[in-house]
Design a protein around this motif. Structure first.
Motif, PDB file in Angstrom:
ATOM      1  N   ALA A  52       0.833  -1.195   0.000  1.00  0.00           N
ATOM      2  CA  ALA A  52       0.000   0.000   0.000  1.00  0.00           C
ATOM      3  C   ALA A  52       0.872   1.252   0.000  1.00  0.00           C
ATOM      4  O   ALA A  52       2.028   1.227   0.433  1.00  0.00           O
ATOM      5  CB  ALA A  52      -0.904   0.008   1.222  1.00  0.00           C
ATOM      6  N   ARG A  99      -3.907   2.897   1.006  1.00  0.00           N
ATOM      7  CA  ARG A  99      -4.469   2.566  -0.306  1.00  0.00           C
ATOM      8  C   ARG A  99      -3.667   1.424  -0.946  1.00  0.00           C
ATOM      9  O   ARG A  99      -2.476   1.569  -1.249  1.00  0.00           O
ATOM     10  CB  ARG A  99      -4.474   3.787  -1.215  1.00  0.00           C
ATOM     11  N   PHE A 100      -4.341   0.301  -1.164  1.00  0.00           N
ATOM     12  CA  PHE A 100      -3.729  -0.885  -1.737  1.00  0.00           C
ATOM     13  C   PHE A 100      -4.078  -1.007  -3.216  1.00  0.00           C
ATOM     14  O   PHE A 100      -5.136  -0.538  -3.655  1.00  0.00           O
ATOM     15  CB  PHE A 100      -4.229  -2.147  -1.026  1.00  0.00           C
ATOM     16  N   PRO A 101      -3.214  -1.672  -3.990  1.00  0.00           N
ATOM     17  CA  PRO A 101      -3.602  -2.034  -5.359  1.00  0.00           C
ATOM     18  C   PRO A 101      -4.809  -2.968  -5.331  1.00  0.00           C
ATOM     19  O   PRO A 101      -5.043  -3.692  -4.356  1.00  0.00           O
ATOM     20  CB  PRO A 101      -2.372  -2.754  -5.902  1.00  0.00           C
ATOM     21  N   GLN A 114      -0.326  -6.568 -10.120  1.00  0.00           N
ATOM     22  CA  GLN A 114       0.065  -5.181 -10.354  1.00  0.00           C
ATOM     23  C   GLN A 114       1.330  -5.102 -11.209  1.00  0.00           C
ATOM     24  O   GLN A 114       2.229  -5.939 -11.111  1.00  0.00           O
ATOM     25  CB  GLN A 114       0.291  -4.480  -9.022  1.00  0.00           C
ATOM     26  N   THR A 161      -7.991  -1.504   1.118  1.00  0.00           N
ATOM     27  CA  THR A 161      -7.858  -0.066   1.367  1.00  0.00           C
ATOM     28  C   THR A 161      -8.738   0.331   2.539  1.00  0.00           C
ATOM     29  O   THR A 161      -9.877  -0.137   2.662  1.00  0.00           O
ATOM     30  CB  THR A 161      -8.252   0.713   0.098  1.00  0.00           C
ATOM     31  N   ARG A 221      -1.027   1.601 -10.507  1.00  0.00           N
ATOM     32  CA  ARG A 221      -1.314   0.416  -9.698  1.00  0.00           C
ATOM     33  C   ARG A 221      -2.321   0.703  -8.592  1.00  0.00           C
ATOM     34  O   ARG A 221      -2.999  -0.191  -8.095  1.00  0.00           O
ATOM     35  CB  ARG A 221      -0.019  -0.165  -9.107  1.00  0.00           C
ATOM     36  N   LEU A 222      -2.418   1.972  -8.198  1.00  0.00           N
ATOM     37  CA  LEU A 222      -3.359   2.377  -7.154  1.00  0.00           C
ATOM     38  C   LEU A 222      -4.573   3.090  -7.723  1.00  0.00           C
ATOM     39  O   LEU A 222      -5.388   3.618  -6.974  1.00  0.00           O
ATOM     40  CB  LEU A 222      -2.653   3.293  -6.141  1.00  0.00           C
TER      41      LEU A 222
END
Length: 514
Positions: A372, A384-386, A392, A455, A499-500
């Protein structure tokens, strides 16, 4: 100016009494707090160990461009800048053996001199071709024992055969070598001494007198090295693991007290700056996890202690700063102590102004490479994670392609390309290496290691334990916009935004508020 910089590893902020800790008596941290400014909102940057140190030395975030690795040819390390620009002498005393592995071999050479104390964790120190494996197997819990060579567990049990008395413990030796430096040099001017110890990093090995106050009645084999992952141990085993951590924290407090005694004895408070901090925290069952690297970056890991005594600001002794600060502020601070300007590429700010509460940043960005991207603003944290960690698109940018233990594999490098210079690489083009699942970092401290990937947003005012993720689109949008701004300022690569699912252009604020 004279500076002593004490760096612990995995020292939990919430365990220390100046931050409200009650489980472990830490009277010497209390003594320090009476002499220093205590920073309340100090955060990590890049994680774990060596990425954190790269941030500290260079004054800029590195986790958006690469994982654990050496200092790069274009990096500005503060000990070198002190030497080149002001003739300041720097000396490193450490038992942090990662400096001598492939992924850290360029760090200690930035100092004018260094002292390396052997024996921590998996340091390849003592040579025993045929250890008494069966005796050792009976001594240690199965989860921290192996006969496989070149593994931390096997090397650790060998090393500990040679750590018998309190004077043998590496952290004790680190402080002793620090006192040796001070005995010779305390009356000189223009020097920086870094006393750095691996403790209280696992395994939680301390002399018995520090363990006695926390005795749990455990009668099983030595159990002082928790797994990285979810808690699945029985309650009594968990208590023993925690008790051993408490013992090492108590030892660290004792060693700090010896340094404070030295400052008292020679009246060093009037002309010597003292900075005390750590690289990150460590989970001891909070959020149902042990350790780090596997989970969301909760406050227990990301929010860390920092104390600064500045003899030029005696009126600030015993005060607290609520400015939002982070590890990248250390390099410009050490330069500022000696009147040296920060390098253009540095993202941190001198802490000297923030000792009085000056606000220099709206948010602090932090994270693991491949995980993240996280931000804290002093009120909220946003993680915030992918959407899919395994799928990814992500690359490592480097001129020093090594992991912790070994160079990048030929498989990793087979599809590497050449990237144009970043704003901080001084015109150097870099290898652009695709992250592959067979990379040594992937399942250790990279995307494959994470057990949480959702997320989330937390309100630290109403939920300091981060137990209830918050659904607040207005705050999320605000923090996303701030995250994008900080990533752009860091010259993060384009795929770091993709990616995010973040906008990279100047329309970031507009995009998140539509």
């Amino acid at each position: 100016m004279k500076v002593v910089f004490v760096l612990f590893d995995s020292l939990n902020r919430h365990m220390l009494s100046p931050y409200g800790g009650k489980r472990v008596p830490t009277p010497n941290f209390d003594r320090l707090a009476r002499r220093a400014v205590t920073f309340d909102k100090h955060y990590v940057g890049s994680l774990p160990c060596m990425p954190a140190r790269r941030d500290m030395l260079t004054g800029r975030l590195t986790f958006l461009h690469r994982s654990w690795g050496p200092l790069e040819p274009f990096d500005n390390a503060f000990p070198e800048l002190l030497h080149k620009r002001a003739g300041v002498y720097s000396h490193l005393v450490t038992d942090h053996f990662h400096y001598w592995e492939d992924g850290g071999a360029t760090y200690h050479n930035r100092y004018d001199s260094y002292e390396f104390v052997r024996g921590q964790e998996g340091d390849r120190w003592k040579a025993m071709v045929q250890p008494h494996w069966e005796r050792l197997r009976e001594m240690y819990h199965a989860r921290q024992f192996t006969t496989e060579r070149r593994q931390y567990f096997s090397q650790n049990v060998v090393n500990r055969e040679f750590i018998r008395e309190e004077k043998d413990f590496p952290s004790v030796q680190c402080f002793a070598h620090g006192f040796d430096f001070l005995d010779v040099n305390r009356d000189a001017d223009n020097w920086l001494l870094q006393i750095e110890t691996f403790d209280p990093h696992e395994p939680f090995h301390a002399p018995s007198r520090f363990k006695e106050p926390f005795d749990t009645g455990w009668e099983g084999p030595i159990r002082d090295w928790p797994r990285y992952g979810r808690v699945d141990e029985l309650p009594e085993e968990c208590e023993e693991l925690r008790a051993n951590y408490y013992a090492v924290v108590a030892m660290c407090d004792h060693l700090l007290g010896e340094l404070l005694d030295y400052f008292d004895r020679y009246d060093m408070w009037k002309d010597t700056t003292l900075v005390v901090t750590t690289d990150h925290g460590f989970l001891l069952g909070e959020h149902d996890f042990w350790a780090k690297n596997r989970m969301n970056l909760y406050e227990e890991v990301a929010r860390i202690p920092l104390f600064i005594h500045d003899p030029r600001q005696p009126d600030r002794a015993g005060s607290r700063s609520f400015s939002l600060t982070q590890s990248i502020d250390l390099a410009p601070t050490f330069l500022d102590f000696f009147g040296v300007e920060a390098a253009e590429e540095m993202e941190g700010y001198p802490l000297t102004s923030m000792m009085a509460g000056e606000r220099r940043r709206e948010g602090a960005l932090f994270g693991y490479f491949g995980g993240a991207v996280n931000i804290a603003d002093g009120h909220y944290t946003y993680h915030r994670f992918p959407e899919d960690l395994a799928q990814q698109e992500i690359y490592q940018y480097t001129l020093m392609p090594t992991h912790i233990f070994a160079p990048f594999t030929p498989e990793e490098l087979a599809d590497a390309g050449i990237a144009d210079p970043f704003s901080f690489t001084k015109g150097a083009r870099l290898l652009k290496v695709p992250v592959v699942e067979r990379s040594p970092m992937y399942n250790n401290y990279g995307p494959g290691a994470l057990l949480e990937s959702g997320t989330r947003l937390y309100d630290l005012q109403t939920d300091p334990g981060q137990q209830q993720p918050l659904n607040d689109k207005e705050q999320e949008d605000r923090l996303v916009a701030l995250m994008v701004d900080l990533m752009r300022a860091n010259d993060a690569p384009s795929e770091a935004f993709a990616r995010l699912d973040l906008p990279r252009s100047d329309q970031a604020r507009l995009a998140v508020t539509e």
